[in-house]
Enzyme design. Structure first.
Site, short mmCIF file in Angstrom:
data_model
loop_
_atom_site.label_atom_id
_atom_site.label_comp_id
_atom_site.label_asym_id
_atom_site.label_seq_id
_atom_site.Cartn_x
_atom_site.Cartn_y
_atom_site.Cartn_z
N ASP A 358 0.81 -1.21 0.00
CA ASP A 358 0.00 0.00 0.00
C ASP A 358 0.84 1.26 0.00
O ASP A 358 0.35 2.35 -0.33
CB ASP A 358 -0.94 0.00 1.22
CG ASP A 358 -1.89 -1.18 1.22
OD1 ASP A 358 -1.40 -2.32 1.21
OD2 ASP A 358 -3.11 -0.97 1.24
N GLU A 496 -5.64 -11.03 -5.90
CA GLU A 496 -5.45 -12.20 -5.05
C GLU A 496 -6.50 -13.29 -5.25
O GLU A 496 -6.43 -14.34 -4.61
CB GLU A 496 -5.44 -11.76 -3.59
CG GLU A 496 -4.30 -10.81 -3.28
CD GLU A 496 -4.42 -10.18 -1.90
OE1 GLU A 496 -5.55 -10.15 -1.36
OE2 GLU A 496 -3.40 -9.74 -1.38
N LYS A 617 -10.37 -9.54 -8.05
CA LYS A 617 -10.56 -8.67 -6.89
C LYS A 617 -10.18 -7.25 -7.25
O LYS A 617 -10.86 -6.29 -6.92
CB LYS A 617 -9.70 -9.18 -5.73
CG LYS A 617 -9.78 -8.37 -4.46
CD LYS A 617 -8.86 -8.96 -3.39
CE LYS A 617 -8.93 -8.20 -2.09
NZ LYS A 617 -7.99 -8.74 -1.09
N GLN A 618 -9.04 -7.11 -7.92
CA GLN A 618 -8.58 -5.85 -8.49
C GLN A 618 -7.79 -6.20 -9.74
O GLN A 618 -7.05 -7.17 -9.75
CB GLN A 618 -7.72 -5.08 -7.49
CG GLN A 618 -6.60 -5.89 -6.87
CD GLN A 618 -5.96 -5.18 -5.70
OE1 GLN A 618 -6.30 -4.04 -5.39
NE2 GLN A 618 -5.04 -5.84 -5.04
#
Length: 804
Positions: A358, A496, A617-618
């Site tokens: 992050d 993920e 998920k992304q």
């Protein structure tokens, strides 16, 4: 919500967890959740977290011993309760609440709660509580409680306590794990008005000392009261007895000093806390210096945005809320700490306080406002370079392999299993195969250098990290003669949801596009890193790393011959074999489940797996458009010998947006960013969702476990860099604004190589002013033209041509 304030009207027990997280106060050294100081358990969760203070425990799950390291919930200093003499303590849950208002003052860093209650005796009391975690003195916090008996008078008892018997119980899915991290060392009275509590983490053996001083005032005059110390293992308190007069406010001040055995320049934590609490001034004086520290920070970090045609909470206030929580997690005090920045801040226990990638979303904002904080946080990674080298050697690689989840010492902290509350099962966790985290660290090193030009940092620290990570990814790459290209196999991307091929016995995927492109970028940039160093320093770094020309030649070859998988229409595939996966019936799952952000948990509960579907998920691929401009991607693709078709960009974006569940709060930041140039209305809609991630708790309960710091910082950076088109390339700061339609005006400050630039954008106008400067000129690029901007100069540009 108005101006600089986040205001809650009315007591809503089911929302207390979210409110407590959003009303967290901190200073970069420690933070305390905004829990009610007079509540014990129930819907409230008191939490105080000190940066870098971890402890390791073990828990037996299904016959297997699982070890886990957590950021420790420290003794609760905020506790202050009151009761009628001999009666039951006041609690919100058992009292008639006549009015309730809680305010977070972002400008001053203060929480105030004003409550009027009627107890079982029919007595009406007003309780006004104000507390701070001091931004100038990182070891100090303070609470003031004003009690007013509106229609009664009589004896009351007040207990101001330090409670060390707290546990890490703030995340529901962790509650099956061991949670008692603290053991008592000492509790005692200190003078006539103070107490001391000392605890120790049970395995890392960090000692924590808290000293609290409690005094009572009628206005500014001391108010007569009885006082007794209550001490027992793990608990220390002052119990005060006094007469509360009718309709006359009586003020209680509780001031706290906190130290640990990790602190510098102290003899011992208990000595430091005792000495500090004896010298701490009054609450009013503390507030004055605390507010002054926040004023200085806001001069560097404030951002102003005007949005037309909305009755929603002010976008500007939400942006300030996000900046506020960033600075409470990572401040100038972080420079003295050996710690990274946790994905969930210092606001709760989600992800156990671990450090992920992050930073990639957090550092850009820090770089352009107060880059010294970034430098300090990068030192956390550098101090764990040896651990990353050991990890690479254990896996048979060279260089430095940083962990997906990092804690105290840089080992891999990703759990072996995670719990699915939908199915009640423990699931094997293979996300430790995310080898791209090193690329994020290398990217952060390079971006910090681009903003600051800090050659000393690059030569002493940054280059060594960057080159060792590049060495690692080069050792990951395998040459495939039949393709005439290199491949990277057996990894997991940022998405993920996909950790293995359907039916495979071993985890990992081949040629994850994000991992491969980032590896190419690092191996290409490695030469630029070396070239940026003075000749003597470059020689020293290469000699220290035994980095010779032969290895650099191989890196160059890999950076020109990496394999990338593609789908029809020139769309970059997420990984090799992605085209063979099944399409998911998104409408069916939304109809059945509503919120499907955590689609992986839903599918597992049905006995299925996201590994079988084109569902993310992304979206990994879209991360590339987030990190790099189209010009940079064109250069990378041409280096690899692949065609770069700009018309494929919108097709790629549409393809993956339709197949993404937004299970990560970071995905909205990325999606809004990549749409900023092509579909501004769509970009703003997603940006609004990103801004709302925590304030509206859009992930259904995760905010109470801690803020999503990457999404908070990333959403501010989206406004600051994404919509201004701010890029740093080849010693030039480029600005190419493209505000989404509802945004009418944007004012930001940017620090770049010693200059403070004031950017104002409205309509078709960009105004740039160099308000401070450490060097005479910098290079500014606008509308494709580079000019030199002098110190104190103001320039205005018409943007109609650029936006037509």
């Amino acid at each position: 919500m108005k101006g600089w304030e986040l205001v809650y009207e009315g007591y809503e027990p089911m929302q207390e967890g979210v409110r407590e997280t959003l009303c967290t106060l901190g200073n970069g050294y420690f933070a305390t959740r905004g829990a009610a100081h007079d509540a014990a358990g129930g819907v409230h969760y008191a939490g105080t977290y000190i940066t870098g203070c971890y402890n390791r425990l073990s828990t037996e799950i299904d016959g297997r011993l699982l070890e886990h390291e957590d950021l420790v919930n420290m003794p609760n200093w905020l506790l202050l309760t009151y009761r009628h003499a001999g009666g039951e303590p006041f609690e919100l849950a058992t009292t008639e609440i006549l009015s309730y208002r809680q305010t977070l003052d972002l400008r001053r860093g203060i929480v105030t709660r004003d409550v009027r209650v009627r107890d079982r005796k029919g007595c009406t009391t007003r309780i006004t509580s104000t507390w701070i975690v001091h931004m100038a003195d990182p070891h100090v916090a303070a609470l003031e409680v004003v009690l007013t008996a509106e229609d009664w008078s009589g004896p009351i008892e007040i207990r101001a306590a330090l409670d060390g018997w707290v546990q890490n119980r703030g995340v529901e899915i962790y509650r099956l794990l061991a949670s008692q991290h603290l053991a008592p060392i000492d509790s005692r009275a200190v003078g006539e008005d103070s107490v001391l509590l000392e605890m120790e983490t049970v395995r890392s053996h960090i000692r924590i000392a808290e000293a609290a001083r409690t005094r009572v005032f009628d206005g500014d005059r001391p108010y007569a009261h009885g006082s007794a110390a209550i001490t027992r293992p793990g608990f220390a308190a002052r119990e005060l007895s006094l007469e509360l007069p009718k309709n006359r406010p009586i003020r209680i001040e509780k001031v706290v000093a906190i130290y640990t055995s990790r602190d510098f320049a102290i003899a011992a934590p208990d000595i430091a806390a005792t000495e500090r609490i004896a010298a701490v001034p009054t609450f009013a004086t503390l507030v004055e210096s605390h507010v002054l520290a926040w004023e200085r920070l806001w001069r560097a970090f404030d951002i102003c945005v005007e949005v037309a045609g909305t009755s929603e909470p002010s976008t500007g206030v939400i942006l300030r809320l996000h900046v506020f929580h960033l600075l409470q997690t990572a401040s100038e005090h972080s420079a003295d700490l050996d710690a990274g920045v946790g994905a969930r801040g210092l606001h709760g226990e989600a992800y156990r306080g671990h450090v992920f990638w992050d930073e990639l979303f957090i550092f850009p904002l820090l770089n352009t406002r107060m880059a010294d904080i970034t430098r300090a946080l990068l030192m956390y990674r550098y101090r764990r370079l040896a651990a990353a080298r050991r990890a690479a050697r254990r896996e048979g690689y060279r260089g430095a392999m940083y962990p997906w989840q990092s804690g105290s010492d840089g080992r891999e902290e990703t759990p072996l299993q995670y719990f699915n509350p939908r199915s009640g099962r423990w699931i094997v966790d293979n996300t430790h195969l995310q080898r791209h985290v090193g690329a994020a660290i290398a990217y952060n090193v390079w971006q910090y250098f681009q903003v600051t030009g800090d050659v000393d940092f690059l030569g002493d620290i940054g280059a060594e990290m960057f080159l060792e990570i590049a060495r690692f990814v080069a050792s990951l790459a395998t040459y495939v003669p039949e393709r005439g290209r290199f491949e990277i196999r057996g990894v997991v991307g940022p998405d993920e949801f996909h950790t293995a091929y359907p039916g495979a016995h071993e985890p990992g995927l081949d040629n994850n596009a994000y991992t491969n492109v980032m590896s190419v970028w690092m191996l290409w940039r490695a030469r630029d890193v070396l070239d940026a160093l003075p000749r003597d320093r470059r020689h020293d770094v290469c000699k220290k790393l035994a980095l010779g020309d032969d290895e650099l030649v191989r890196w160059d070859e890999i950076s020109r011959k990496m394999w990338l998988p593609f789908l029809d229409g020139g769309i970059l595939a997420q990984f090799e074999g992605y085209d063979r996966l099944l399409e998911l019936d998104w409408a069916d799952y939304r109809a059945r489940y509503g919120n499907i952000q955590r689609l992986d948990l839903i599918l597992e509960s049905e006995g299925d797996s996201p590994n079988r579907y084109k569902a993310s998920k992304q979206a990994d691929v879209l991360m590339l458009y987030y990190l790099f401009s189209s010009e940079e991607l064109r250069t990378l693709f041409e280096r690899l010998g692949y065609p770069f078709d700009p018309s494929a960009i919108p097709r790629t974006i549409d393809y993956y947006l339709r197949r993404t569940s937004d299970g990560s709060t970071l995905s909205r930041v990325v999606h809004a960013w990549v749409l900023a140039r092509s579909r501004r209305a769509g970009s703003w809609q997603i940006a609004r969702d990103a801004l709302a991630s925590d304030i509206r708790d859009i992930q259904n309960g995760t905010t109470r476990e801690g803020i999503h710091l990457g999404a908070m910082a990333g959403s501010v950076d989206l406004i600051q860099r994404g919509y201004t088109g701010l890029e740093l390339r080849e010693g030039v700061i480029w600005i190419n604004p493209r505000l989404p339609d509802p945004v009418e005006r944007l004012d930001v400050l940017v620090r770049y190589r010693g200059h403070t630039l004031e950017l104002t954008i409205w309509g078709d106008v960009l105004e740039v002013k160099a308000i401070e400067a450490a060097i005479p000129t910098i290079k500014l690029g606008v509308l494709g033209t580079v000019i030199e901007l002098r110190a104190g100069e103001r320039r205005r540009f018409a943007l109609r041509e650029a936006q037509s």
